[in-house]
Motif scaffolding. Structure first.
Motif, PDB file in Angstrom:
ATOM      1  N   UNK A   1       0.820  -1.213   0.000  1.00 47.38           N
ATOM      2  CA  UNK A   1       0.000   0.000   0.000  1.00 47.38           C
ATOM      3  C   UNK A   1       0.855   1.264   0.000  1.00 47.38           C
ATOM      4  N   UNK A   2       2.131   1.138   0.410  1.00 42.65           N
ATOM      5  CA  UNK A   2       3.020   2.304   0.357  1.00 42.65           C
ATOM      6  C   UNK A   2       3.127   2.827  -1.068  1.00 42.65           C
ATOM      7  N   UNK A   3       3.335   1.912  -2.015  1.00 43.51           N
ATOM      8  CA  UNK A   3       3.418   2.319  -3.416  1.00 43.51           C
ATOM      9  C   UNK A   3       2.112   2.906  -3.912  1.00 43.51           C
TER      10      UNK A   3
ATOM     11  N   UNK B   1       0.393  13.438   6.875  1.00 37.29           N
ATOM     12  CA  UNK B   1      -0.050  12.707   8.073  1.00 37.29           C
ATOM     13  C   UNK B   1      -1.084  11.639   7.713  1.00 37.29           C
ATOM     14  N   UNK B   2      -2.029  12.004   6.858  1.00 35.77           N
ATOM     15  CA  UNK B   2      -3.055  11.048   6.447  1.00 35.77           C
ATOM     16  C   UNK B   2      -2.448   9.896   5.655  1.00 35.77           C
ATOM     17  N   UNK B   3      -1.465  10.212   4.805  1.00 36.28           N
ATOM     18  CA  UNK B   3      -0.806   9.177   3.999  1.00 36.28           C
ATOM     19  C   UNK B   3      -0.100   8.158   4.892  1.00 36.28           C
ATOM     20  N   UNK B   4       0.607   8.651   5.938  1.00 35.44           N
ATOM     21  CA  UNK B   4       1.321   7.755   6.859  1.00 35.44           C
ATOM     22  C   UNK B   4       0.354   6.810   7.569  1.00 35.44           C
ATOM     23  N   UNK B   5      -0.754   7.349   8.055  1.00 37.13           N
ATOM     24  CA  UNK B   5      -1.741   6.508   8.750  1.00 37.13           C
ATOM     25  C   UNK B   5      -2.311   5.454   7.807  1.00 37.13           C
TER      26      UNK B   5
ATOM     27  N   UNK C   1       0.397   2.668   7.115  1.00 33.00           N
ATOM     28  CA  UNK C   1       0.690   1.741   8.216  1.00 33.00           C
ATOM     29  C   UNK C   1      -0.490   0.825   8.536  1.00 33.00           C
ATOM     30  N   UNK C   2      -1.662   1.399   8.723  1.00 39.66           N
ATOM     31  CA  UNK C   2      -2.787   0.576   9.162  1.00 39.66           C
ATOM     32  C   UNK C   2      -3.238  -0.407   8.075  1.00 39.66           C
ATOM     33  N   UNK C   3      -3.066  -0.029   6.818  1.00 42.05           N
ATOM     34  CA  UNK C   3      -3.423  -0.966   5.746  1.00 42.05           C
ATOM     35  C   UNK C   3      -2.364  -2.055   5.572  1.00 42.05           C
TER      36      UNK C   3
ATOM     37  N   UNK D   1       9.385  -0.976   9.387  1.00 46.35           N
ATOM     38  CA  UNK D   1       9.952   0.363   9.616  1.00 46.35           C
ATOM     39  C   UNK D   1       9.643   1.277   8.429  1.00 46.35           C
ATOM     40  N   UNK D   2       9.730   0.720   7.227  1.00 49.01           N
ATOM     41  CA  UNK D   2       9.421   1.466   6.006  1.00 49.01           C
ATOM     42  C   UNK D   2       7.979   1.963   6.023  1.00 49.01           C
ATOM     43  N   UNK D   3       7.051   1.096   6.408  1.00 43.68           N
ATOM     44  CA  UNK D   3       5.632   1.466   6.467  1.00 43.68           C
ATOM     45  C   UNK D   3       5.362   2.495   7.555  1.00 43.68           C
ATOM     46  N   UNK D   4       6.049   2.366   8.687  1.00 45.12           N
ATOM     47  CA  UNK D   4       5.860   3.304   9.805  1.00 45.12           C
ATOM     48  C   UNK D   4       6.394   4.696   9.491  1.00 45.12           C
ATOM     49  N   UNK D   5       7.361   4.782   8.569  1.00 43.91           N
ATOM     50  CA  UNK D   5       8.021   6.058   8.273  1.00 43.91           C
ATOM     51  C   UNK D   5       7.248   6.931   7.302  1.00 43.91           C
ATOM     52  N   UNK D   6       6.295   6.363   6.581  1.00 42.75           N
ATOM     53  CA  UNK D   6       5.500   7.155   5.654  1.00 42.75           C
ATOM     54  C   UNK D   6       6.223   7.478   4.357  1.00 42.75           C
ATOM     55  N   UNK D   7       5.744   8.497   3.667  1.00 38.13           N
ATOM     56  CA  UNK D   7       6.239   8.840   2.314  1.00 38.13           C
ATOM     57  C   UNK D   7       7.416   9.811   2.352  1.00 38.13           C
TER      58      UNK D   7
END
Length: 386
Positions: free
Chosen positions: A231-233, A260-264, A267-269, A308-314
């Protein structure tokens, strides 16, 4: 067969760095900031297309003539010479497809971007492989590579036709100045190329130190671990043009809210994939065959770094879209040095687990350092907050 295919993709992707010179990323940035003015988009597209075509022909010509040397010196076999020559022939189309994809992304045509970047390549490859294997009885391991090449030809034609239809209405004014474009694109190339090299360096070095069989085993672990950042991509595809537009139009509050919305969302997805991989690693690897159970430890190491990659966001998108591409490049260069150094030391000693440690270490480093830089520069914490 899978190891050969992975090595083919490794050389193709790394060669394309020098064919594109970051012009596809610059295309995304310029189109996103163009406010959908068609004649500007047309000038951006034709200017990028012309330069990428020129540089890709130069790079592919060089690669074609040194194919035997690359096969012998890097992979210690002459059997890959023919495949490297195929890469040289298809390289210009692959590079131009990247430009087309970023036109769609810049225009916020996310469905088209996602389809051509990921889905179309795999879908068309499967179709061609089915025809070649079952229809013509082509059972050679190189059939997989030939299927992918055939898919790229179709994707180039279809994506170029679609882009042409989109920008048909605008009047073409003039080409953008090449030196100004390259001045902006090369720093972007540096950051994106380092990321790309890091993603393929471990496979290349396993191929050089050990062999194609281990490349195939290891790469399956990489692919399964990447489910976490799936989902990061997807989110980055949507958020990149929005971040560029908001920041470059001085809408700082909107810019921060998007991040902020992108990071949430990222991670949650990602939580379902994280849970599956850490609870059922052997079950997931068994889908590929019992041989791939050897990659269990490597999978868990790689999965940790993807968390860690997912937690860090874009963070990479933020730095590239806000004019800090040189800073991001420098961070990634250090990460690449960590990656290569660890690979050189750990692969001969620990095999694919050593490669996983090297890859994970570099990914964790650049993510956390980028989070720190964004926080210090923009007073914005991209790291997930609970």
């Amino acid at each position: 067969s899978w190891g050969m295919y992975v090595l083919f993709l490794s050389v193709l992707n790394i060669s394309s760095i020098f064919a594109r010179l970051g012009l596809d990323t610059l295309t995304l940035k310029l189109v996103s900031a163009s406010n959908f003015i068609v004649h500007q988009i047309k000038a951006i597209y034709f200017s990028s297309f012309r330069l990428v075509l020129l540089f890709s022909i130069i790079v592919s010509s060089l690669l074609f003539f040194v194919s035997q040397s690359v096969s012998s010196l890097i992979f210690h076999t002459s059997s890959l010479t023919f495949i490297i020559k195929w890469i040289a022939l298809i390289l210009p189309l692959f590079a131009l497809i990247c430009v087309n994809e970023n036109i769609f992304r810049g225009l916020k045509m996310i469905k088209e971007f996602a389809f051509f970047q990921r889905t179309a390549k795999m879908l068309c490859s499967v179709i061609f492989f089915t025809v070649f294997y079952f229809g013509f009885g082509m059972t050679d391991p190189q059939t997989v590579v030939l299927s992918y090449i055939s898919a790229l030809i179709v994707i180039f034609l279809v994506s170029t036709l679609l882009v042409s239809r989109i920008i048909l209405a605008g009047n073409f004014s003039t080409f953008l100045k090449s030196n100004k474009m390259l001045k902006q694109s090369i720093p972007m190339m540096m950051s994106s190329s380092v990321l790309l090299i890091m993603s393929w360096a471990d496979s290349l070095m396993i191929g050089s130190f050990i062999g194609e069989y281990e490349v195939g085993i290891y790469n399956v672990a990489v692919k399964v671990a990447l489910l976490i950042s799936f989902t990061l991509g997807a989110v980055n595809s949507i958020s990149a043009p929005k971040i560029s537009q908001a920041y470059n139009n001085n809408q700082i509050l909107k810019f921060k809210n998007i991040v902020i919305q992108a990071t949430k969302t990222i991670f949650y997805s990602s939580l379902p994939a994280i849970s599956m991989i850490f609870i059922f690693p052997e079950f997931l690897l068994s889908f590929f065959g019992k041989e791939f159970l050897l990659a269990k430890s490597a999978l868990l190491i790689l999965a940790f770094s993807q968390v860690i990659n997912a937690m860090s966001g874009s963070v990479g998108i933020i730095l590239n879209m806000t004019g800090k591409e040189k800073i991001f490049r420098n961070i990634l260069v250090v990460a690449l040095l960590i990656n290569i150094s660890f690979n050189l030391v750990l692969i001969p000693r620990y095999g694919i687990e050593g490669a996983a440690i090297a890859s994970a270490s570099s990914l964790v480093f650049w993510n956390l350092y980028s989070v720190f830089y964004v926080y210090r520069k923009y007073d914005l914490l991209t790291l997930i907050s609970f």
